[in-house]
Structures are given as C-alpha cells and as structure tokens.
Design an enzyme around this catalytic site. Structure first.
Site, short mmCIF file in Angstrom:
data_model
loop_
_atom_site.label_atom_id
_atom_site.label_comp_id
_atom_site.label_asym_id
_atom_site.label_seq_id
_atom_site.Cartn_x
_atom_site.Cartn_y
_atom_site.Cartn_z
N ARG A 49 0.92 -1.32 -0.08
CA ARG A 49 -0.05 0.25 0.23
C ARG A 49 0.78 1.34 -0.12
O ARG A 49 1.92 1.06 0.55
CB ARG A 49 -0.95 0.02 1.49
CG ARG A 49 -2.11 -0.93 1.20
CD ARG A 49 -2.89 -0.69 2.66
NE ARG A 49 -2.29 -1.27 3.60
CZ ARG A 49 -1.87 -0.42 4.65
NH1 ARG A 49 -1.73 0.89 4.08
NH2 ARG A 49 -1.13 -0.66 5.74
N TYR B 215 -1.43 -3.58 -6.93
CA TYR B 215 -0.97 -4.40 -5.52
C TYR B 215 -1.99 -4.15 -4.34
O TYR B 215 -2.35 -3.13 -4.08
CB TYR B 215 0.22 -3.99 -5.04
CG TYR B 215 0.88 -4.97 -4.25
CD1 TYR B 215 1.67 -6.04 -4.60
CD2 TYR B 215 0.70 -5.05 -2.91
CE1 TYR B 215 2.30 -7.16 -4.29
CE2 TYR B 215 1.31 -6.23 -2.12
CZ TYR B 215 1.98 -7.12 -2.82
OH TYR B 215 2.66 -8.26 -2.07
N LYS C 61 -9.61 -2.14 1.75
CA LYS C 61 -9.08 -1.11 2.63
C LYS C 61 -9.96 0.31 1.96
O LYS C 61 -10.58 1.03 2.85
CB LYS C 61 -7.75 -0.65 2.62
CG LYS C 61 -6.88 -1.83 2.97
CD LYS C 61 -7.10 -2.32 4.36
CE LYS C 61 -6.08 -3.41 4.80
NZ LYS C 61 -6.19 -3.90 6.09
N HIS D 82 -10.91 -2.11 11.44
CA HIS D 82 -9.98 -2.82 11.36
C HIS D 82 -9.52 -3.79 12.30
O HIS D 82 -8.70 -3.66 13.13
CB HIS D 82 -8.72 -1.89 11.23
CG HIS D 82 -7.48 -2.44 10.29
ND1 HIS D 82 -6.25 -2.04 10.74
CD2 HIS D 82 -7.12 -3.52 9.56
CE1 HIS D 82 -5.24 -2.74 10.15
NE2 HIS D 82 -5.87 -3.62 9.15
N SER E 186 -0.31 -3.08 11.92
CA SER E 186 0.27 -3.83 11.12
C SER E 186 1.29 -4.72 12.06
O SER E 186 2.07 -4.02 12.68
CB SER E 186 0.84 -3.26 9.91
OG SER E 186 -0.10 -2.65 9.13
N CYS F 21 1.50 -7.25 14.15
CA CYS F 21 1.32 -7.46 15.78
C CYS F 21 0.71 -8.80 15.38
O CYS F 21 0.32 -9.25 16.47
CB CYS F 21 0.32 -6.50 16.22
SG CYS F 21 1.09 -4.91 16.65
N ASP G 194 -9.18 -9.42 9.30
CA ASP G 194 -8.90 -8.22 9.07
C ASP G 194 -9.68 -7.09 9.17
O ASP G 194 -9.61 -6.03 9.83
CB ASP G 194 -8.54 -8.03 7.63
CG ASP G 194 -7.39 -6.64 7.34
OD1 ASP G 194 -6.85 -6.39 8.28
OD2 ASP G 194 -7.52 -6.33 6.28
N ARG H 200 2.64 -11.96 -0.38
CA ARG H 200 1.18 -12.41 0.13
C ARG H 200 0.62 -13.41 -0.23
O ARG H 200 1.16 -14.13 -1.27
CB ARG H 200 0.34 -11.24 -0.42
CG ARG H 200 0.79 -9.98 0.33
CD ARG H 200 0.08 -9.60 1.70
NE ARG H 200 0.33 -8.35 2.41
CZ ARG H 200 -0.52 -7.53 3.17
NH1 ARG H 200 -1.27 -8.37 3.63
NH2 ARG H 200 0.19 -6.63 3.76
#
Ligand code: OXD
Ligand code: MN
Length: 614
Positions: free
Chosen positions: A71, A211, A220, A240, A262, A264, A287, A385
């Site tokens: 991103r 991407y 998102k 989120h 992100s 974690c 997510d 990914r």
C-alpha cells in the site's frame, strides 16, 4: 452478459461513462464462474505474469514490479470538500482538483486492455449488514483476487441498487500501438499513483498500482475508508479488526474482535491454536469487522471479506498452521519465492529451501541453508502475500457467514509495546475503552526506522485504523462515544481490553528473543481471563489504569518456568511508565485533534493521571 444487459440505470450510466473515459479495447462483465477464473489465469500465464504451482492445486505465483509491492500511504487521499473533514491524519486534496488530475490520467488509460466489470458484495450475500459495489478494472490479477476476497459475479446483481459503491481502478499503463506487457507487471510510476476516496460521494478512484489494498478496492478503500464514513452516517462501526470465536471447555461460546496495527500478528491471533486444554479458537475474520446493533441491543459483527490477503513471510507450521492449510490450494501467491519443484517459499516458513530459488524479482539464486536472509536480500519480498479463500481455513467458524453476524462480547486493542503496557487490562467502561483505542500504538524500533532519533518513541495508530479512516480521526473518536451512548442497555456493550504480547527484557538471556510472554497459542491464557471477565467473574483487581488479573487468575499450567517468573512483572502497573505515557498523550498525541477531540477523552486522561498520582 454485456454492459447493455445491466438493469440498474445508474450502474449502466456510470460504467458507460468510465468506458468513454478509459477507452478499453473491450469490456467484460464478470460472472464469477470457475471457467472465467481459469480463462483469466490462462491469459496471465500466457503473458508470463503468473506461474502455475505444481505443488499446490489450482494455485499461481505472481511477481509484481519492485515499485509496486505494498500500500502507498503517501499516495492515498481523502478528497473531502474541506481539509478539516479529512482531519489531521489523512492526506487531503480538494476533490475538484483531484478529479481533474485523475481524469487526465484516466483518459485512454485502458488502450490495448480489457475493462472488467466486477459486481461484488462485502459481507454474506443478502445480509442486512452487507454492502455492494462494482469495481471496474483493467487488471486480470485484480479480478482473480477479488474473486477470492469478495463474493463476486452474477449472483450479486439481484442485490445491487442505487446505493452501490462505484470503484474505478486502472493499472495506469495503456498499451498503445500493439505494445504488450511481455511478462512485466503493469503499473504507473509512484508519483502517478493515486488511491483516492471521495467520502461525500461514496466514490473510489484508484490509478497506477496493481497491488493489494491499492487495487482490490473492496478491502481497505471500501470496507474501511468509505465504510467508516457510511458507518458514521448510519450509526454503526466499520473497523480494522479480526473476529474470533472462543469456546471454553464447557462448550460456552463468546465472540471477540481485536484491532492491532500492522505486524502485531492479527491473522495469527484470529487462527490461534490454544495451549490450554479444552479451549477452542475459530476464525470469523482476520482483518475487518463491521458491527451493528441487533434487535436485542447487542453489537453484532460480520466479516465483510471472503478470503485472507495474508503476509506470507513469518507464516510457518509453528506460527500459523491454519493459515498454511488455508493457502494449500486455490490460492494466489504474490512476490513469494519459487522452488525447483514448483512450490512457494518465504523467509520464516520454518525450513530452509533446497537447491535453487527464483526470488521475487525473478532472479535464480542458490537457497541458503536456513529460513532467514540478510535484509535486502530476501528471496520473498517482506510484504509477499497469499490470497486464500477463507472457507479453506481448517479453523473457520461454522457461523462465519451468518447473515445477522455474531454477537460480540469483547473488543481487544493492542500494539507492540516493549515497556509500560501490561499483558492485559480492562477498561472501566465504554468511554474508557474508547480512550484505550485512541492511544493504540507500537514502539518504533531500530528495525522499523532509519532515523535513530525516533527509536523508542511511540507511533500512535488509534484503533489501528490510522491509514484506513475516511474522515477526521477526532470525529471518529466521537463516533465511538456516540455508539456507546446509543446502546439501549450499556451492560450489553462489549467489554474493552488492552493486551500487549510484546513486553521485552533484553537482559534476561533465558527469554527467547527477550520477549517476556510467549505469545501465539499461549495468548489463549489471556483470552480465558477475558472470557471469564465477560461473565463478570471475580478474577480481577481494580488498579489506577483499569481492571487487571488478580494473583493466580491467569492460567499458567504448562507454561515454561521462565515465563512464570516474568508474569508478575508484566501484570504490574508501571506507575512511572504510565506517567510518561500520559505526558506523551497530552503533549504529542491528543493536541493533533484540536477541537475535534471529544472532551470525554480528556476527562479520562485527567482521571488516569489523578489515579496514578494518588
Ligand atoms: C493489511 C494491512 O494488509 O493492514 O491488512 O496493511
Ligand atoms: Mn489490515
């Protein structure tokens, strides 16, 4: 079906307008069938963009351009009418100016390409919480990923009405005069990439990147940035957050959501395998959670997605066996390494690769005798990914597609905090929980910055939604407070907790990685305490920062002795550390929100400070 067959006049007119602007060679309305999927895969394989994987049925590896691997937050815009509406944490551009720029880029941008029309649903089809969109894209890769990540195709049309969310996407690389991609991932240079949300129009325009969240616009852009705006307008929450289903040894069930920045381990927590006997964790989502009040006054959550777009590196049989299983077939891999026998490999997969590997840039190199690589020389890109269907996850909950959603008992917040924040504490009430959400953040480490002066500071990521909130973050805090006030019975609201798996003691050589808590499956010990808290069990003490486990309340059966020794330390209130925390919030964090900061949050900060000084 062709564009002429689209029944909804508003959809048809919008598609026609975009066709006129982008000038694709042809337009295909996607039906979402396996035959269509395979036809598009073949186009990608023939063009040298995808490699079929001999070791994983119906799965393919793509390599993106090195400039298009994640991103791009600095090219992500909230084009609200005023800068104040976008708030201090978003990139703002005047919508008229942005539209003029982007129309210039969109003009003729699909020459030599096909425009695909993807009708899609975020959420279980027909669910009262679900929402619908149409993505127009010139990328086959996007169609394939949207097929996995959303409910897409023919079956969606009957639900689409004038409230659909229009999502326009182009890779920004027209093919003029018979030019071909020639196996090169198509995208535009960084300064021409635009990931744009128009919150007043509920509109998404994305240009120049193929991407992930830049291009799969249901994720998102829609399910968080635009949905957060819709949620505020309509009185619900678009978050989120993962959603997990927790069952105790007596067979009682509670559902928990959790927001973590992100890196974690959100996906790992959603798919956790408990180390305490008799407990079960199942996955509803990893997510995003959309939460709405049900008729009974409880908050119900759905996972708007149908797949996982997970980070591959670090995913191993030890860290997340369930994710590996979910991605064992019918999966798209992006920027992973390719093995000689036709499988994928990445750093942290748990075993070294043999022979030669093709790295994510397409270079063939000798594999190393370990599953780590020096920084910058990784075989798989650190943000490589897997896109896997959620239904393939062995621990997917049987009710993960329940149209009315699942009733939420607890909401977790967390970040990577090597000091100060204890293993777990519970908020006194809803507004105190909103306070905890508002201060979420991770400590900046030497690994995450090149600026040594930043190390040790907290990068705040309120509610872990900083890059994904479609409006002013101060108003977002207020919205959370308003949702609490709208509850018909406050006792039915989820209980709110702050967890921290990442306390460190680098001076204790016994601790693996210096971490004072093992994390992963052992986080079930904390979930057990939370479960019992939701039932109002007397397993807590009242402290200056909130409710914490009383002695013996965290199950330590089977825990390594060195963690038993560190546990009292991570269950203590670090009064001096918290005083610094309060100062940082007061001086560096809250002032950013100016008059948009709810007074309730300042009051809670004052109260916390007073309790710490007692
Ligand atoms: C994601 C993210 O990819 O949060 O889910 O960055
Ligand atoms: Mn995410």
């Amino acid at each position: 079906m062709t564009v002429n067959d689209i029944k909804n006049a508003k959809v048809k007119a919008w598609v026609e307008e975009c066709v006129k602007m982008c000038e694709p060679d042809q337009v295909v309305v996607c039906d979402g069938s396996t035959a269509e999927y395979d036809r598009l895969v073949k186009i990608c394989v023939d063009a040298g963009l995808a490699t079929p994987l001999a070791k994983k049925p119906h799965s393919y590896l793509f390599r993106s351009d090195p400039s298009d691997v994640a991103r791009v937050e600095k090219r992500t815009f909230i084009a609200a009418k005023t800068q104040e509406a976008a708030g201090p944490t978003n990139n703002w551009i005047d919508p008229a100016e942005l539209k003029a720029t982007m129309k210039g880029l969109y003009k003729g941008c699909m020459h030599g390409r096909t425009m695909y029309v993807i009708p899609f649903c975020m959420g279980p089809l027909g669910s009262p919480i679900a929402k619908y969109g149409i993505e127009l894209t010139d990328s086959e890769y996007v169609v394939l990923n949207m097929d996995i990540m959303t409910r897409a195709g023919e079956k969606v049309w009957k639900y689409i009405d004038d409230n659909f969310i229009p999502c326009l996407h182009s890779v920004g690389k027209p093919l003029n005069n018979g030019e071909k991609d020639n196996g090169v991932w198509a995208c535009a240079p960084v300064e021409q990439k635009y990931i744009s949300q128009f919150p007043e129009e509920h509109l998404i325009w994305s240009y120049g990147s193929g991407y992930g969240g830049n291009a799969l616009l249901g994720k998102k852009c829609f399910a968080l940035r635009i949905a957060s705006v819709l949620a505020r307008e309509e009185g619900w929450l678009a978050e989120h957050m993962l959603i997990l289903k927790l069952t105790n040894p007596q067979g009682e069930v509670k559902y928990v959501t959790g927001a973590f920045p992100s890196a974690c381990g959100k996906t790992n927590l959603a798919m956790l395998i408990p180390t305490i006997p008799g407990w079960k964790v199942e996955t509803v989502g990893d997510d995003i959670a959309w939460m709405k009040f049900g008729k009974d006054g409880r908050l119900y959550a759905i996972n708007p997605e149908a797949g996982f777009f997970g980070v591959a590196p670090g995913t191993s049989a030890q860290s997340n066996k369930n994710a590996l299983e979910a991605a064992s077939k019918n999966t798209i891999f992006t920027n992973c390494a390719l093995t000689e026998d036709g499988d994928v490999w990445w750093e942290g997969i748990g075993y070294p690769a043999k022979g030669k590997l093709v790295d994510w840039k397409g270079n063939t190199r000798d594999a190393l005798p370990k599953d780590k690589s020096p920084k910058g020389e990784e075989f798989a890109h650190p943000n490589a990914r897997f896109t896997a269907p959620a239904k393939q996850c062995p621990c997917i909950a049987s009710d993960w597609e329940s149209p009315e959603g699942v009733p939420i008992s607890a909401i977790l917040f967390g970040g990577r905090r090597p000091s100060t924040i204890p293993l777990v504490h519970q908020s006194r009430d809803w507004n105190h929980g909103v306070f905890l959400g508002s201060i979420v953040g991770s400590e900046i480490t030497a690994a995450s910055t090149i600026d040594a002066s930043q190390v040790g500071k907290i990068r705040r990521d309120p509610f872990a939604i900083l890059p994904f909130c479609g409006y002013n973050m101060g108003d977002y805090f207020q919205h959370w407070i308003d949702v609490g006030n709208a509850a018909k019975d406050k006792d039915l609201l989820p209980k709110i907790f702050y967890v921290n798996w990442f306390r460190k003691d680098d001076n204790n050589a016994e601790l693996p990685g210096g971490f004072m808590w093992p994390g992963y499956g052992d986080n079930s010990r904390v979930l057990e305490w939370i479960f019992d808290r939701c039932d109002g069990k007397d397993n807590f003490i009242d402290t200056p920062i909130g409710y914490m486990p009383k002695e013996g309340a965290i199950n330590t059966d089977g825990l390594a002795d060195y963690y038993k020794k560190t546990l009292p330390e991570i269950l203590k209130v670090d009064v001096e550390g918290w005083k610094k925390e309060v100062k940082d919030i007061r001086e560096n964090h809250y002032p950013k929100f100016g008059k948009h900061l709810p007074k309730e949050l300042t009051a809670i900060l004052d109260e916390l400070e007073a309790r710490l000084n007692k």
